[in-house]
Design a protein around this motif. Sequence first.
Motif, PDB file in Angstrom:
ATOM      1  N   TRP A   1     -47.285 -19.181   9.291  1.00  0.00           N
ATOM      2  CA  TRP A   1     -47.225 -18.353   8.098  1.00  0.00           C
ATOM      3  C   TRP A   1     -47.116 -16.879   8.457  1.00  0.00           C
ATOM      4  O   TRP A   1     -47.489 -16.442   9.543  1.00  0.00           O
ATOM      5  CB  TRP A   1     -48.419 -18.604   7.178  1.00  0.00           C
ATOM      6  N   GLY A   2     -46.549 -16.128   7.506  1.00  0.00           N
ATOM      7  CA  GLY A   2     -46.345 -14.697   7.701  1.00  0.00           C
ATOM      8  C   GLY A   2     -45.461 -14.164   6.594  1.00  0.00           C
ATOM      9  O   GLY A   2     -44.946 -14.919   5.765  1.00  0.00           O
ATOM     10  N   ALA A   3     -45.258 -12.862   6.594  1.00  0.00           N
ATOM     11  CA  ALA A   3     -44.476 -12.223   5.540  1.00  0.00           C
ATOM     12  C   ALA A   3     -43.014 -12.653   5.617  1.00  0.00           C
ATOM     13  O   ALA A   3     -42.528 -13.117   6.657  1.00  0.00           O
ATOM     14  CB  ALA A   3     -44.584 -10.696   5.677  1.00  0.00           C
ATOM     15  N   ASN A   4     -42.318 -12.487   4.503  1.00  0.00           N
ATOM     16  CA  ASN A   4     -40.883 -12.728   4.505  1.00  0.00           C
ATOM     17  C   ASN A   4     -40.216 -11.824   5.541  1.00  0.00           C
ATOM     18  O   ASN A   4     -40.528 -10.639   5.638  1.00  0.00           O
ATOM     19  CB  ASN A   4     -40.280 -12.455   3.123  1.00  0.00           C
ATOM     20  N   GLY A   5     -39.295 -12.385   6.312  1.00  0.00           N
ATOM     21  CA  GLY A   5     -38.613 -11.605   7.336  1.00  0.00           C
ATOM     22  C   GLY A   5     -39.333 -11.569   8.667  1.00  0.00           C
ATOM     23  O   GLY A   5     -38.872 -10.913   9.601  1.00  0.00           O
ATOM     24  N   ALA A   6     -40.458 -12.264   8.779  1.00  0.00           N
ATOM     25  CA  ALA A   6     -41.216 -12.242  10.039  1.00  0.00           C
ATOM     26  C   ALA A   6     -40.569 -13.102  11.126  1.00  0.00           C
ATOM     27  O   ALA A   6     -40.930 -12.985  12.300  1.00  0.00           O
ATOM     28  CB  ALA A   6     -42.644 -12.707   9.795  1.00  0.00           C
ATOM     29  N   GLY A   7     -39.643 -13.970  10.748  1.00  0.00           N
ATOM     30  CA  GLY A   7     -38.961 -14.790  11.740  1.00  0.00           C
ATOM     31  C   GLY A   7     -39.435 -16.227  11.794  1.00  0.00           C
ATOM     32  O   GLY A   7     -39.209 -16.917  12.789  1.00  0.00           O
ATOM     33  N   LYS A   8     -40.060 -16.692  10.708  1.00  0.00           N
ATOM     34  CA  LYS A   8     -40.585 -18.061  10.699  1.00  0.00           C
ATOM     35  C   LYS A   8     -39.457 -19.095  10.795  1.00  0.00           C
ATOM     36  O   LYS A   8     -39.516 -20.022  11.602  1.00  0.00           O
ATOM     37  CB  LYS A   8     -41.405 -18.294   9.423  1.00  0.00           C
ATOM     38  N   THR A   9     -38.452 -18.927   9.943  1.00  0.00           N
ATOM     39  CA  THR A   9     -37.343 -19.884   9.955  1.00  0.00           C
ATOM     40  C   THR A   9     -36.589 -19.831  11.279  1.00  0.00           C
ATOM     41  O   THR A   9     -36.074 -20.847  11.756  1.00  0.00           O
ATOM     42  CB  THR A   9     -36.385 -19.603   8.784  1.00  0.00           C
ATOM     43  N   ASN A  10     -36.540 -18.657  11.892  1.00  0.00           N
ATOM     44  CA  ASN A  10     -35.858 -18.534  13.188  1.00  0.00           C
ATOM     45  C   ASN A  10     -36.524 -19.403  14.256  1.00  0.00           C
ATOM     46  O   ASN A  10     -35.856 -19.941  15.142  1.00  0.00           O
ATOM     47  CB  ASN A  10     -35.829 -17.074  13.639  1.00  0.00           C
ATOM     48  N   ILE A  11     -37.842 -19.524  14.176  1.00  0.00           N
ATOM     49  CA  ILE A  11     -38.550 -20.393  15.124  1.00  0.00           C
ATOM     50  C   ILE A  11     -38.155 -21.847  14.898  1.00  0.00           C
ATOM     51  O   ILE A  11     -37.883 -22.592  15.845  1.00  0.00           O
ATOM     52  CB  ILE A  11     -40.069 -20.202  14.995  1.00  0.00           C
ATOM     53  N   LEU A  12     -38.094 -22.259  13.630  1.00  0.00           N
ATOM     54  CA  LEU A  12     -37.680 -23.626  13.345  1.00  0.00           C
ATOM     55  C   LEU A  12     -36.245 -23.864  13.815  1.00  0.00           C
ATOM     56  O   LEU A  12     -35.923 -24.931  14.356  1.00  0.00           O
ATOM     57  CB  LEU A  12     -37.794 -23.925  11.854  1.00  0.00           C
ATOM     58  N   GLU A  13     -35.392 -22.873  13.608  1.00  0.00           N
ATOM     59  CA  GLU A  13     -34.010 -23.022  14.066  1.00  0.00           C
ATOM     60  C   GLU A  13     -33.957 -23.194  15.581  1.00  0.00           C
ATOM     61  O   GLU A  13     -33.174 -24.007  16.098  1.00  0.00           O
ATOM     62  CB  GLU A  13     -33.165 -21.818  13.649  1.00  0.00           C
ATOM     63  N   ALA A  14     -34.790 -22.447  16.290  1.00  0.00           N
ATOM     64  CA  ALA A  14     -34.824 -22.581  17.753  1.00  0.00           C
ATOM     65  C   ALA A  14     -35.212 -24.000  18.156  1.00  0.00           C
ATOM     66  O   ALA A  14     -34.609 -24.589  19.062  1.00  0.00           O
ATOM     67  CB  ALA A  14     -35.805 -21.567  18.347  1.00  0.00           C
ATOM     68  N   VAL A  15     -36.195 -24.581  17.483  1.00  0.00           N
ATOM     69  CA  VAL A  15     -36.606 -25.955  17.799  1.00  0.00           C
ATOM     70  C   VAL A  15     -35.478 -26.934  17.464  1.00  0.00           C
ATOM     71  O   VAL A  15     -35.244 -27.907  18.189  1.00  0.00           O
ATOM     72  CB  VAL A  15     -37.895 -26.326  17.059  1.00  0.00           C
ATOM     73  N   SER A  16     -34.754 -26.662  16.381  1.00  0.00           N
ATOM     74  CA  SER A  16     -33.642 -27.553  16.020  1.00  0.00           C
ATOM     75  C   SER A  16     -32.555 -27.552  17.084  1.00  0.00           C
ATOM     76  O   SER A  16     -31.788 -28.525  17.194  1.00  0.00           O
ATOM     77  CB  SER A  16     -33.054 -27.159  14.656  1.00  0.00           C
ATOM     78  N   MET A  17     -32.481 -26.502  17.891  1.00  0.00           N
ATOM     79  CA  MET A  17     -31.487 -26.440  18.961  1.00  0.00           C
ATOM     80  C   MET A  17     -31.878 -27.297  20.159  1.00  0.00           C
ATOM     81  O   MET A  17     -31.124 -27.396  21.131  1.00  0.00           O
ATOM     82  CB  MET A  17     -31.265 -24.988  19.407  1.00  0.00           C
ATOM     83  N   LEU A  18     -33.031 -27.940  20.089  1.00  0.00           N
ATOM     84  CA  LEU A  18     -33.406 -28.912  21.122  1.00  0.00           C
ATOM     85  C   LEU A  18     -32.829 -30.288  20.809  1.00  0.00           C
ATOM     86  O   LEU A  18     -33.163 -31.275  21.467  1.00  0.00           O
ATOM     87  CB  LEU A  18     -34.931 -28.988  21.240  1.00  0.00           C
ATOM     88  N   SER A  19     -31.965 -30.353  19.805  1.00  0.00           N
ATOM     89  CA  SER A  19     -31.256 -31.576  19.458  1.00  0.00           C
ATOM     90  C   SER A  19     -29.759 -31.273  19.474  1.00  0.00           C
ATOM     91  O   SER A  19     -29.355 -30.106  19.493  1.00  0.00           O
ATOM     92  CB  SER A  19     -31.688 -32.069  18.071  1.00  0.00           C
ATOM     93  N   PRO A  20     -28.904 -32.301  19.473  1.00  0.00           N
ATOM     94  CA  PRO A  20     -27.456 -32.049  19.495  1.00  0.00           C
ATOM     95  C   PRO A  20     -26.985 -31.336  18.236  1.00  0.00           C
ATOM     96  O   PRO A  20     -27.566 -31.484  17.168  1.00  0.00           O
ATOM     97  CB  PRO A  20     -26.862 -33.465  19.574  1.00  0.00           C
ATOM     98  N   GLY A  21     -25.914 -30.563  18.375  1.00  0.00           N
ATOM     99  CA  GLY A  21     -25.314 -29.935  17.209  1.00  0.00           C
ATOM    100  C   GLY A  21     -25.599 -28.449  17.106  1.00  0.00           C
ATOM    101  O   GLY A  21     -26.050 -27.804  18.059  1.00  0.00           O
ATOM    102  N   ARG A  22     -25.371 -27.930  15.908  1.00  0.00           N
ATOM    103  CA  ARG A  22     -25.433 -26.480  15.676  1.00  0.00           C
ATOM    104  C   ARG A  22     -26.735 -26.037  15.022  1.00  0.00           C
ATOM    105  O   ARG A  22     -26.860 -24.891  14.583  1.00  0.00           O
ATOM    106  CB  ARG A  22     -24.240 -26.054  14.822  1.00  0.00           C
ATOM    107  N   GLY A  23     -27.715 -26.918  14.924  1.00  0.00           N
ATOM    108  CA  GLY A  23     -29.013 -26.511  14.410  1.00  0.00           C
ATOM    109  C   GLY A  23     -29.078 -26.507  12.899  1.00  0.00           C
ATOM    110  O   GLY A  23     -28.115 -26.809  12.192  1.00  0.00           O
ATOM    111  N   LEU A  24     -30.236 -26.135  12.389  1.00  0.00           N
ATOM    112  CA  LEU A  24     -30.492 -26.269  10.955  1.00  0.00           C
ATOM    113  C   LEU A  24     -29.706 -25.291  10.094  1.00  0.00           C
ATOM    114  O   LEU A  24     -29.568 -25.480   8.893  1.00  0.00           O
ATOM    115  CB  LEU A  24     -31.988 -26.210  10.654  1.00  0.00           C
ATOM    116  N   ARG A  25     -29.181 -24.207  10.697  1.00  0.00           N
ATOM    117  CA  ARG A  25     -28.332 -23.291   9.930  1.00  0.00           C
ATOM    118  C   ARG A  25     -26.846 -23.539  10.175  1.00  0.00           C
ATOM    119  O   ARG A  25     -26.009 -22.882   9.577  1.00  0.00           O
ATOM    120  CB  ARG A  25     -28.661 -21.835  10.290  1.00  0.00           C
TER     121      ARG A  25
END
Length: 371
Positions: free
Chosen positions: A32-56
């Motif tokens: 958790w954290g303020a909007n723009g803190a980079g929370k979704t970016n962390i999830l996107e990074a984890v999604s890159m541990l799977s095949p493809g272009r990630g959650l975005r």
Amino acid sequence: MPRLVLTDLSLSHFRSHKAARMVLDGRPVAIWGANGAGKTNILEAVSMLSPGRGLRRAASDEMARQPEALGWKISAALHSLHQLHEVETWAEPGAARQVRIDGKAATQTALGRIARVLWLVPAMDRLWIEGADGRRRFLDRMVLSFEPGHADATLAYEKAMRERNRLLKDQVRDARWYDALEDQMAQAGAAIQRNRIDAMMRIATAQEGAETAFPTASLALMGPDDTDIPADEAALAAEFAEGRARDMAAGRTLSGPHRADLGAVYMAKGVAAKQCSTGEQKALLISLILANARALAQDFGAPPILLLDEIAAHLDASRRAALFNEVCAIGAQALMTGTGPELFAELGARAQHLEIGDIAGVSRITERTAP
């Protein structure tokens, strides 16, 4: 039960994160954290541990921190089925992303063999009411979670189809130019359709008898105008051959697995998902992600890593508690984001609670006591 657990994650120049590190203990993670803190970016990074272009579904250059644009790197320690893997993936400016597993160069498909990652993000909330391409991607992500080789079949199909479309646009009429390409499309396309049907059967089985607070969805695979798309190689090849004149007039291939659509019905009400309320549509999505996770726990041997972006903000307290209970019952390591700790109060000590902030471009990730 064996588990799939991320224990260490480091980011370098990835999105908003100049440098960031998370040390995890295997429990679900409330971020958790303020909007723009980079929370979704962390999830996107984890999604890159799977095949493809990630959650975005972003290109590699789009993930690089700006304005430096130096490229990016993600490093992770992944415990998968009693084995520890060191995983690295990165991209230099203007280059495709690279993967290394346990110090050796690897393909993206190899990532799918050691890890299974599922996600649900706010952009998917309109899945049932927008175009078929989004539903097809959603289905193929489910398929890929069961069969990493599905990506190879998809790439082979798309490559052959691009060549066929070029012939169609150039008004080439010699059948010999089409035969080989259509054979390739039929072989890969039949595999794609069989994989999709198999995945949907696994999801249906996982929903049967499950104790869940979320509605069951009945899934159907269909083509344009509710036609059937063959899962047989010979039938697909014949369909491509018969459609040449029509496709030439259009300048593109108008039939095949690339035109498939995923239909869903809210079973308890007998109502198509696209006609359900916004809350019901969200509940159906959550139900399918949880069913996918239950099926993978049986198929892969461990529950997948779940990435649930802003999930708590869209559920009332009872549904939040039900979701958290099901995640814990499945045994999945779920990374969930929200703007404040109160959204994860029902998790208590069953989860790690991390507050994310930023100091001079370096991410500050602080573990907090459960609320």
